[in-house]
Design a protein around this motif. Structure first.
Motif, PDB file in Angstrom:
ATOM      1  N   PRO A 422       0.789  -1.140  -0.032  1.00 20.56           N
ATOM      2  CA  PRO A 422      -0.047   0.018  -0.068  1.00 20.56           C
ATOM      3  C   PRO A 422       0.915   1.268   0.080  1.00 20.56           C
ATOM      4  O   PRO A 422       1.151   1.913   1.247  1.00 20.56           O
ATOM      5  CB  PRO A 422      -0.910  -0.047   1.274  1.00 20.56           C
ATOM      6  N   VAL A 423       1.521   1.685  -1.003  1.00 14.71           N
ATOM      7  CA  VAL A 423       2.166   2.715  -1.358  1.00 14.71           C
ATOM      8  C   VAL A 423       1.685   4.281  -0.759  1.00 14.71           C
ATOM      9  O   VAL A 423       2.038   5.159  -0.400  1.00 14.71           O
ATOM     10  CB  VAL A 423       2.876   2.839  -2.636  1.00 14.71           C
ATOM     11  N   GLY A 430       4.527  -2.725   5.398  1.00 14.45           N
ATOM     12  CA  GLY A 430       4.842  -3.594   4.231  1.00 14.45           C
ATOM     13  C   GLY A 430       5.729  -2.492   3.522  1.00 14.45           C
ATOM     14  O   GLY A 430       6.668  -2.978   2.840  1.00 14.45           O
ATOM     15  N   VAL A 431       5.476  -1.499   3.270  1.00 19.17           N
ATOM     16  CA  VAL A 431       6.124  -0.155   2.298  1.00 19.17           C
ATOM     17  C   VAL A 431       7.483  -0.085   2.948  1.00 19.17           C
ATOM     18  O   VAL A 431       8.734  -0.193   2.250  1.00 19.17           O
ATOM     19  CB  VAL A 431       5.366   1.135   2.448  1.00 19.17           C
ATOM     20  N   ILE A 432       7.550   0.004   4.513  1.00 18.39           N
ATOM     21  CA  ILE A 432       8.769   0.184   5.026  1.00 18.39           C
ATOM     22  C   ILE A 432       9.927  -1.050   4.660  1.00 18.39           C
ATOM     23  O   ILE A 432      11.030  -0.798   4.342  1.00 18.39           O
ATOM     24  CB  ILE A 432       8.704   0.607   6.545  1.00 18.39           C
ATOM     25  N   VAL A 433       9.073  -2.098   4.857  1.00 21.70           N
ATOM     26  CA  VAL A 433      10.263  -3.320   4.958  1.00 21.70           C
ATOM     27  C   VAL A 433      10.401  -3.499   3.224  1.00 21.70           C
ATOM     28  O   VAL A 433      11.601  -3.677   3.043  1.00 21.70           O
ATOM     29  CB  VAL A 433       9.278  -4.761   5.324  1.00 21.70           C
ATOM     30  N   ALA A 434       9.571  -3.574   2.375  1.00 23.34           N
ATOM     31  CA  ALA A 434       9.892  -3.588   1.041  1.00 23.34           C
ATOM     32  C   ALA A 434      10.733  -2.887   0.491  1.00 23.34           C
ATOM     33  O   ALA A 434      11.639  -3.037  -0.221  1.00 23.34           O
ATOM     34  CB  ALA A 434       8.481  -3.575   0.294  1.00 23.34           C
ATOM     35  N   GLY A 435      10.687  -1.293   0.904  1.00 24.08           N
ATOM     36  CA  GLY A 435      11.499  -0.435   0.594  1.00 24.08           C
ATOM     37  C   GLY A 435      13.009  -0.703   1.031  1.00 24.08           C
ATOM     38  O   GLY A 435      13.872  -0.503   0.106  1.00 24.08           O
ATOM     39  N   LYS A 486       3.486  -0.989  -8.010  1.00 21.10           N
ATOM     40  CA  LYS A 486       2.165  -0.894  -7.656  1.00 21.10           C
ATOM     41  C   LYS A 486       1.408  -0.486  -8.823  1.00 21.10           C
ATOM     42  O   LYS A 486       0.071  -1.217  -9.121  1.00 21.10           O
ATOM     43  CB  LYS A 486       1.906   0.005  -6.401  1.00 21.10           C
ATOM     44  N   GLU A 487       1.759   0.410  -9.554  1.00 18.93           N
ATOM     45  CA  GLU A 487       1.104   0.844 -10.778  1.00 18.93           C
ATOM     46  C   GLU A 487       0.980  -0.125 -11.724  1.00 18.93           C
ATOM     47  O   GLU A 487      -0.050  -0.432 -12.379  1.00 18.93           O
ATOM     48  CB  GLU A 487       1.937   2.030 -11.393  1.00 18.93           C
ATOM     49  N   TRP A 488       2.207  -0.985 -11.982  1.00 17.57           N
ATOM     50  CA  TRP A 488       2.152  -2.025 -12.851  1.00 17.57           C
ATOM     51  C   TRP A 488       0.986  -3.181 -12.554  1.00 17.57           C
ATOM     52  O   TRP A 488       0.482  -3.720 -13.450  1.00 17.57           O
ATOM     53  CB  TRP A 488       3.693  -2.645 -12.807  1.00 17.57           C
ATOM     54  N   CYS A 489       1.159  -3.351 -11.167  1.00 19.40           N
ATOM     55  CA  CYS A 489       0.096  -4.444 -10.771  1.00 19.40           C
ATOM     56  C   CYS A 489      -1.421  -3.858 -11.073  1.00 19.40           C
ATOM     57  O   CYS A 489      -2.126  -4.624 -11.269  1.00 19.40           O
ATOM     58  CB  CYS A 489       0.260  -4.292  -9.188  1.00 19.40           C
ATOM     59  N   ASN A 490      -1.485  -2.654 -10.855  1.00 21.91           N
ATOM     60  CA  ASN A 490      -2.798  -2.068 -10.978  1.00 21.91           C
ATOM     61  C   ASN A 490      -3.387  -1.898 -12.553  1.00 21.91           C
ATOM     62  O   ASN A 490      -4.546  -2.385 -12.768  1.00 21.91           O
ATOM     63  CB  ASN A 490      -3.013  -0.658 -10.534  1.00 21.91           C
TER      64      ASN A 490
END
Length: 535
Positions: A422-423, A430-435, A486-490
């Motif tokens: 969820p950017v 999730g954003v903190i860990v993925a980043g 995220k944009e690609w997923c959308n």
């Protein structure tokens, strides 16, 4: 022998002191789509993470002396090509060949004799520090057997019984084990005792021919295995409760005529021998012979009181009733095992998997100007995109699949880790860990990023993970990458994690994601063939 291929692989692993689960090994080999080929062996060894190599080598003495002390080799026999486990005889120019089939399972050949049969095709293994499948079922059997023997010894010690009773009890246990082996043989399953007694192509020795004959059904609906299991198990149960073993000694004498019928039937009617059946005959004669070790006259033997008769009757009836419930369960489990093998073999059929894979629409997986996590060989033809979230419960087993693929096929596959987090909430876990994972990959090292990824996907607490790895130092750069992902997923309507794309096509829903590891080699080969065809 029911699965000679599994037996020679078991011999190879045992010779190289590699721990393995025999039952699981047997299942995996039989359910392999290529069974009973050489590819089934290498495929199953890969499945268990056992280092192996299949090769064709020159058939000369110099090459032979450079081979490992134990390996699987293809040899030429009168019946065609056969696979055997080959072991060098220590300090001697001889080789011991162990075959899974044939009249003579083991034979010793000199170097020159072996070379005349050796085709040059081998499979060799190497022991590594990696943990392989442990034989838990065998361990359980050993533990249960030890507990049973200990309890039997304690009970007999309390009863202050004589040595002759111990011997009789031990023979009853041996008879029960042999009877169970006969049952397994009838069901088409492999046992150590069955393999030892019934293997080979000797015309005069065929357990299956005897056990499947009409005479094996002594009483309608009750085969030899049923009656022998009931008989010996009843003797074991009765031994614990009877004040005197006289009733059992008498029963053993009465049972002797049945052994004469069995010998006559095998010799004159079927005209072949069942060595397992003869082992039962031997136990019955030994039990009758035990009586004369401490014989006190027939007048004492036939002195039976009502208590002894009641205990013996209850034991036999109780075991018979119990077996009528247990036998159908064993038969059903055996049938389910066979169906499971056929199902897994069907499911691992690459043509079926590939046809389902090709039905889905091909997506463009490329995201320009985005430094994603790319594992394995970046130039590989086979590309796997894993859309994931560090805090998605179903993503954790998929991460394990990624690790398994990298261990076996790192040079043959390109794996892109694409986060769907969820950017719109930059401070979410999730954003903190993925980043941070993206930053570690781009600025540190792939192995460091994998270590951090392993920890979070294996369940390490978020606060502990964050205290060790910290937040991204350049949050804007990491967030920009995550926003592109995220944009690609959308754009491609991928709203849930995990998702797996194989060269842009969605992993078939009919399969479990863990099945992916079985098809990596075929997928790569299929792509290479397609590229060559296009050229």
């Amino acid at each position: 022998m029911k699965n000679s291929l599994a037996l020679i692989v078991q011999k190879l692993l045992s010779k190289n002191k590699i721990i393995h689960d025999k039952k699981e090994l047997d299942f995996q080999i039989q359910s392999h789509p290529s069974y009973p080929s050489l590819h089934a062996i290498t495929g199953v060894l890969d499945h268990f993470n056992i280092e192996n190599i299949a090769a064709e080598v020159p058939t000369d003495i110099d090459t032979l002396q450079q081979l490992p002390d134990s390996f699987i080799a293809q040899i030429t026999t009168d019946n065609g090509n056969d696979l055997v486990t080959v072991s060098k005889v220590k300090n001697q120019p001889f080789y011991k060949l162990i075959s899974g089939s044939g009249e003579k399972k083991e034979k010793k050949l000199s170097e020159s004799e072996f070379l005349t049969q050796f085709t040059g095709i081998i499979v060799a293994v190497e022991k590594t520090d990696q943990e392989t499948s442990k034989p838990t079922s065998n361990n359980r059997n050993i533990v249960f057997s030890a507990i049973f023997i200990a309890l039997a010894s304690i009970i007999f010690a309390i009863k202050n019984t004589e040595l002759v009773n111990y011997i009789y009890m031990a023979l009853s246990i041996v008879g029960t084990i042999a009877s169970y082996s006969i049952l397994k043989q009838e069901l088409g399953q492999s046992t150590a005792i069955g393999n030892a007694f019934c293997s080979g192509n000797n015309d005069k020795k065929d357990c299956d021919a005897v056990l499947s004959s009409k005479g094996a059904e002594i009483i309608k609906g009750h085969k030899l295995s049923d009656l022998s299991i009931i008989y010996f198990s009843s003797l074991v149960v009765s031994s614990f409760f009877l004040p005197s073993m006289n009733p059992l000694f008498l029963i053993s004498l009465v049972a002797l005529p049945i052994t004469l019928y069995s010998i006559y039937y095998q010799a004159k009617v079927v005209k072949t021998w069942c060595m397992l059946c003869l082992s039962i005959v031997g136990v019955l004669w030994l039990q009758a012979g035990v009586l004369f070790l401490n014989f006190k006259g027939f007048e004492n033997l036939i002195k039976l009181n009502s208590t002894s008769i009641l205990i013996t009757s209850i034991s036999f009836i109780g075991v018979y009733v119990a077996w009528t419930f247990i036998k159908p369960i064993i038969s059903e489990l055996n049938q389910l095992q066979k169906e499971k093998i056929e199902f897994v073999k069907f499911k691992r059929n690459f043509n079926l998997f590939n046809s389902l894979l090709q039905k889905s629409t091909t997506l463009n997986t490329n995201i320009e100007n985005t430094k994603e996590i790319v594992l394995g060989n970046k130039n590989a033809n086979l590309e796997i995109v894993v859309i994931t979230n560090p805090f998605c419960g179903h993503c954790k087993p998929v991460h394990k699949i990624v690790n398994d693929i990298l261990k076996k096929y790192a040079e043959n596959v390109k794996i892109i880790i694409r986060f769907n987090v969820p950017v719109e909430h930059p401070e979410s876990n999730g954003v903190i860990v993925a980043g941070k994972l993206i930053e570690l990959y781009n600025e540190k090292d792939t192995n460091i990023a994998l270590e951090a990824m392993d920890e979070i996907y294996n369940g390490l607490d978020y606060d502990k993970w964050l205290s060790k790895w910290g937040k991204s130092k350049n949050e804007k750069t990491s967030l920009a990458i995550l926003e592109n992902e995220k944009e690609w997923c959308n754009q491609n309507a991928i709203n849930f994690t995990p998702e797996i794309l194989i060269n842009g096509k969605s992993f078939p829903k009919e399969y479990q994601r863990t099945d992916l590891t079985y098809f990596i080699e075929e997928l790569e080969e299929s792509l290479q063939n397609a590229l060559q065809y296009n050229l």
